[in-house]
Design a protein around this motif. Sequence first.
Motif, PDB file in Angstrom:
ATOM      1  N   GLN A  73       0.824  -1.203   0.000  1.00 14.67           N
ATOM      2  CA  GLN A  73       0.000   0.000   0.000  1.00 14.67           C
ATOM      3  C   GLN A  73       0.861   1.257   0.000  1.00 14.67           C
ATOM      4  N   GLY A  74       1.990   1.218   0.717  1.00 14.27           N
ATOM      5  CA  GLY A  74       2.858   2.385   0.749  1.00 14.27           C
ATOM      6  C   GLY A  74       3.511   2.670  -0.587  1.00 14.27           C
ATOM      7  N   LEU A  75       3.746   1.629  -1.385  1.00 14.47           N
ATOM      8  CA  LEU A  75       4.380   1.816  -2.691  1.00 14.47           C
ATOM      9  C   LEU A  75       3.365   2.009  -3.808  1.00 14.47           C
ATOM     10  N   ARG A  76       2.099   1.821  -3.509  1.00 14.42           N
ATOM     11  CA  ARG A  76       1.069   1.932  -4.537  1.00 14.42           C
ATOM     12  C   ARG A  76       0.898   3.395  -4.958  1.00 14.42           C
ATOM     13  N   GLY A  77       0.841   3.634  -6.244  1.00 10.72           N
ATOM     14  CA  GLY A  77       0.578   4.965  -6.766  1.00 10.72           C
ATOM     15  C   GLY A  77       1.808   5.829  -6.927  1.00 10.72           C
ATOM     16  N   ARG A  78       2.947   5.424  -6.365  1.00  9.99           N
ATOM     17  CA  ARG A  78       4.151   6.247  -6.502  1.00  9.99           C
ATOM     18  C   ARG A  78       4.912   5.853  -7.769  1.00  9.99           C
ATOM     19  N   HIS A  79       5.266   4.624  -7.858  1.00  8.09           N
ATOM     20  CA  HIS A  79       5.874   4.099  -9.074  1.00  8.09           C
ATOM     21  C   HIS A  79       5.794   2.580  -8.977  1.00  8.09           C
ATOM     22  N   GLU A  80       5.932   1.953 -10.089  1.00 12.44           N
ATOM     23  CA  GLU A  80       5.839   0.491 -10.098  1.00 12.44           C
ATOM     24  C   GLU A  80       7.130  -0.092  -9.540  1.00 12.44           C
ATOM     25  N   HIS A  81       7.024  -0.636  -8.363  1.00 16.40           N
ATOM     26  CA  HIS A  81       8.204  -1.203  -7.709  1.00 16.40           C
ATOM     27  C   HIS A  81       8.462  -2.600  -8.284  1.00 16.40           C
ATOM     28  N   GLN A  92       5.814 -20.202  -5.276  1.00 17.35           N
ATOM     29  CA  GLN A  92       5.945 -20.998  -4.055  1.00 17.35           C
ATOM     30  C   GLN A  92       5.507 -20.246  -2.804  1.00 17.35           C
ATOM     31  N   LEU A  93       5.285 -18.932  -2.908  1.00 18.75           N
ATOM     32  CA  LEU A  93       4.893 -18.144  -1.741  1.00 18.75           C
ATOM     33  C   LEU A  93       3.376 -18.132  -1.617  1.00 18.75           C
ATOM     34  N   ARG A  94       2.887 -18.495  -0.423  1.00 15.66           N
ATOM     35  CA  ARG A  94       1.448 -18.614  -0.199  1.00 15.66           C
ATOM     36  C   ARG A  94       0.915 -17.623   0.831  1.00 15.66           C
ATOM     37  N   THR A  95       1.774 -17.015   1.624  1.00 14.50           N
ATOM     38  CA  THR A  95       1.315 -16.171   2.725  1.00 14.50           C
ATOM     39  C   THR A  95       1.887 -14.760   2.588  1.00 14.50           C
ATOM     40  N   PRO A  96       1.214 -13.764   3.172  1.00 13.55           N
ATOM     41  CA  PRO A  96       1.774 -12.403   3.173  1.00 13.55           C
ATOM     42  C   PRO A  96       3.123 -12.325   3.879  1.00 13.55           C
ATOM     43  N   LEU A  97       3.305 -13.136   4.909  1.00 18.11           N
ATOM     44  CA  LEU A  97       4.582 -13.116   5.621  1.00 18.11           C
ATOM     45  C   LEU A  97       5.720 -13.579   4.715  1.00 18.11           C
ATOM     46  N   GLY A  98       5.487 -14.649   3.965  1.00 13.48           N
ATOM     47  CA  GLY A  98       6.517 -15.121   3.042  1.00 13.48           C
ATOM     48  C   GLY A  98       6.816 -14.108   1.952  1.00 13.48           C
ATOM     49  N   ARG A  99       5.784 -13.428   1.458  1.00 17.67           N
ATOM     50  CA  ARG A  99       6.002 -12.417   0.417  1.00 17.67           C
ATOM     51  C   ARG A  99       6.763 -11.215   0.980  1.00 17.67           C
ATOM     52  N   GLY A 100       6.460 -10.843   2.215  1.00 15.04           N
ATOM     53  CA  GLY A 100       7.199  -9.739   2.824  1.00 15.04           C
ATOM     54  C   GLY A 100       8.676 -10.069   2.981  1.00 15.04           C
ATOM     55  N   ARG A 101       8.977 -11.288   3.383  1.00 20.39           N
ATOM     56  CA  ARG A 101      10.376 -11.695   3.512  1.00 20.39           C
ATOM     57  C   ARG A 101      11.079 -11.691   2.159  1.00 20.39           C
ATOM     58  N   ALA A 102      10.386 -12.159   1.127  1.00 20.87           N
ATOM     59  CA  ALA A 102      10.982 -12.154  -0.206  1.00 20.87           C
ATOM     60  C   ALA A 102      11.251 -10.729  -0.682  1.00 20.87           C
ATOM     61  N   LEU A 103      10.356  -9.797  -0.353  1.00 23.65           N
ATOM     62  CA  LEU A 103      10.560  -8.406  -0.764  1.00 23.65           C
ATOM     63  C   LEU A 103      11.761  -7.794  -0.048  1.00 23.65           C
ATOM     64  N   LEU A 104      11.918  -8.068   1.231  1.00 22.97           N
ATOM     65  CA  LEU A 104      13.079  -7.545   1.957  1.00 22.97           C
ATOM     66  C   LEU A 104      14.379  -8.074   1.356  1.00 22.97           C
ATOM     67  N   ARG A 105      14.410  -9.345   1.018  1.00 19.10           N
ATOM     68  CA  ARG A 105      15.610  -9.918   0.406  1.00 19.10           C
ATOM     69  C   ARG A 105      15.860  -9.306  -0.973  1.00 19.10           C
ATOM     70  N   TYR A 106      14.799  -9.077  -1.723  1.00 19.05           N
ATOM     71  CA  TYR A 106      14.941  -8.451  -3.041  1.00 19.05           C
ATOM     72  C   TYR A 106      15.549  -7.053  -2.902  1.00 19.05           C
ATOM     73  N   CYS A 107      15.040  -6.278  -1.954  1.00 18.24           N
ATOM     74  CA  CYS A 107      15.552  -4.920  -1.764  1.00 18.24           C
ATOM     75  C   CYS A 107      16.997  -4.928  -1.273  1.00 18.24           C
ATOM     76  N   LEU A 108      17.347  -5.880  -0.425  1.00 15.70           N
ATOM     77  CA  LEU A 108      18.734  -5.968   0.021  1.00 15.70           C
ATOM     78  C   LEU A 108      19.664  -6.272  -1.148  1.00 15.70           C
ATOM     79  N   ALA A 109      19.261  -7.203  -1.998  1.00 21.13           N
ATOM     80  CA  ALA A 109      20.118  -7.597  -3.117  1.00 21.13           C
ATOM     81  C   ALA A 109      20.329  -6.453  -4.101  1.00 21.13           C
ATOM     82  N   ARG A 110      19.376  -5.513  -4.156  1.00 22.33           N
ATOM     83  CA  ARG A 110      19.482  -4.394  -5.104  1.00 22.33           C
ATOM     84  C   ARG A 110      19.769  -3.068  -4.411  1.00 22.33           C
ATOM     85  N   ARG A 111      20.140  -3.137  -3.143  1.00 22.33           N
ATOM     86  CA  ARG A 111      20.518  -1.956  -2.367  1.00 22.33           C
ATOM     87  C   ARG A 111      19.405  -0.911  -2.371  1.00 22.33           C
TER      88      ARG A 111
END
Length: 260
Positions: A73-81, A92-111
């Motif tokens: 929701q915080g990233l919605r409307g600003r730009h396509e993240h 393979q991700l079924r829960t919001p918690l798993g998706r949140g963890r994947a997003l944090l790892r994605y952001c870390l890998a791309r600084r």
Amino acid sequence: MPGATELQRVLADLRGTVSALTRGYRDQGRPVTDGSPELLALCARLEFLLQFDLKEKRSLWGQRQDYWDFLCQGLRGRHEHQGITHVRHLPQLRTPLGRGRALLRYCLARRQLAETLQLCLLDPQATRAWYHARSPFLDPQLCADLLACLYDLDGVAFCLDPQPPGLDAGWPPSTARCQQDVQRLAQAEHEALAREQAAREELGRQREVEREVKGRLLELLREKDSLWQQSEGIGAPPAPGPCARCRSTAGPLARRHQCR
């Protein structure tokens, strides 16, 4: 429910973890991988802060929402993240918690971790809709210190698996923890083999005792039979003698007497 003291401790631990990661990367020059125990500590503490005093919300289908929904929701409307798009395409991700963890790892890998979080916190009113008053994201000073700490990670390279398994259940374990698990399993296997060997030796001793008991029992039966025969006056059968009529003796070559 965690209190303010634990929150301060986690914030201090997070600063120490970030310092260890930046110092290690500066000294060694190698990117941080999934084998780093500091990476696991960083992700766990960051997740604690994102879940601290998070309001309980549910989707239209009744699923409990997590910080993944807040970030979306915080990233919605600003730009396509690109991270949101990437995570949504992970089957393979079924829960919001798993998706949140994947997003944090994605952001870390791309600084992009600090920048992404800052974009989500630009609207204080929207943040209050997701968090109660004790959240560090509603404290301007704590929030500024946290973002400044996370911006230090932009100078650290992360080389992470883009599709790690099991994020719905937990963070990927570090190599150190895996090695500890392997050592525990090896020790357990060694102890099991030792117990099995001891059981075999004990079984062999029991069988030897059984053979000795059976042999002794057989000897006792023979002695008893001999004593019974002596008490009853039963002796061995007499040896065959010469025939009373022809005085000849039967032998191997002459099995019959001449008079017969």
